[in-house]
Design a protein around this motif. Sequence first.
Motif: not given
Length: 487
Positions: A178-202
């Motif tokens: 489970i961890i090895g299969k779905i964690y990368p997807l969830f990590a991408f979601s968290l990074l997307f959120m941070a990246g999207a908010l950073m874009v909106m800040l600029f």
Amino acid sequence: MVSFILSLVALILGYLLYGRFVEKVFGPDDRVTPAVAKADGVDYLVLPGWKIFMIQFLNIAGTGPIFGAILGAKFGPVAYLWIVLGCIFAGATHDYLSGMLSMRNDGASLPELIGKYLGRNAKMVMLAFTVLLLIMVGTVFVYSPAEILHSIWGSSLFWIIVIFAYYVIATMLPIDKIIGKIYPLFAFSLLFMAGALMVMLFVKMPQLPELWTHFYNMGAEAEPEKWTDQIFPCLFITIACGAISGFHATQSPLMARCVKSEHMGRPIFYGAMITEGVVALIWATVSSWFFYGSPAPGYELIAAVNTGFSTSASAVVIIVCNDWLGVAGAILALLGVVAAPITSGDTAFRSARLIIGEWLHIDQRPIIKRLAICLPLFISSIAMLVWQIENPDGFNIIWQYFGWANQTLSVFTLWTLTVYLVRQKKPYIITLIPALLMTTVCTTFLFVSKQAFHLPENIGYLLGILCLVVALVWFIVWYRKEKSKLV
């Protein structure tokens, strides 16, 4: 925004320059790692480097770099300074060295490492302390995502049951199932959120308080009757996962058992912490707009908010994501916010299982033995969760105790790493200074906190300084004895 940009650049340079220096101090080589030497198909197995990074990042993140940064931003832009300096010189150094030291000791858990370098008594104390902290992590990281999911659909109780059911499955199964299969997807979601908010800040380029113009406790100015926390030591406890967190040292051994080569350590351990620092920095900046932005604070511009400066961290996440990212972006962003604490919770229970199994010398390849260890952990967590729900301020109380326990664990980890570096005749100053700082932070917080001794501040600060002096004298005396042995 200038403080944010400079802080972002500093974190990147910290990874490229200081991270390489710390790596050179440790000295990774080509020896066989535990993932190869002790492969068992359950906890010890080789995983691709990019996947280990994503899992490590998600494991250590939780809601810490989000909720902690939001609460820390109430102090003002001084939060930037702690995130940047704490992350580079304390947190990432702490994570890298603890992960690599575990790898050098056959994937040993944190209590085993503490016992080896600080003695058996310290090991036994930290064994109980660590397991209790991990149960607290699993508990607090059930409630917050359940509340966010409840705001979207269903009841909190329904989501609590679903999350606990997931915990049982993920804790018991081999790490790659489970961890090895779905964690990368969830990590991408968290990074997307941070990246999207950073874009909106600029895109928005809001006018925010800068570090050099607002270097004081802005929370006390904004809400003096309710906001009584002081920058020192409260900011250093509030922002943990975005700067330094002892919880990370319980997670690094999980990935130390999956790394094929020691040379992969810097991007995985040091890099994941710097990435978490970036996430904390983004949320601190977004929250700075929400609480202090010009010409009007964010909460004055959003009709749905009526709590102003007192808006809870989870409410800030939901409001900002919906307002800035739209429906589709908000769903993906909230997925990251929800997934992060859940995944940190299940790996917390997994770490507790491994620590107890290692202490009792239980072979954990048979699933029935894994279940025997896990059941008491889940029962304890459920009891803690019931108490939390039944008490009006239960979540805040547990979160504050968790924050102090979390940073106290980092103190023991940093002293362990310092002893290791001294014995290896390496520059121990890189962990000694953070160890002294966090010792002072945790003892001072214990003296002045309302949930602990709650002494007058002048007495609490004086006792904190006294503890710093005692720790420094203890180290000097020990160092001289140790040096005579090494000659």
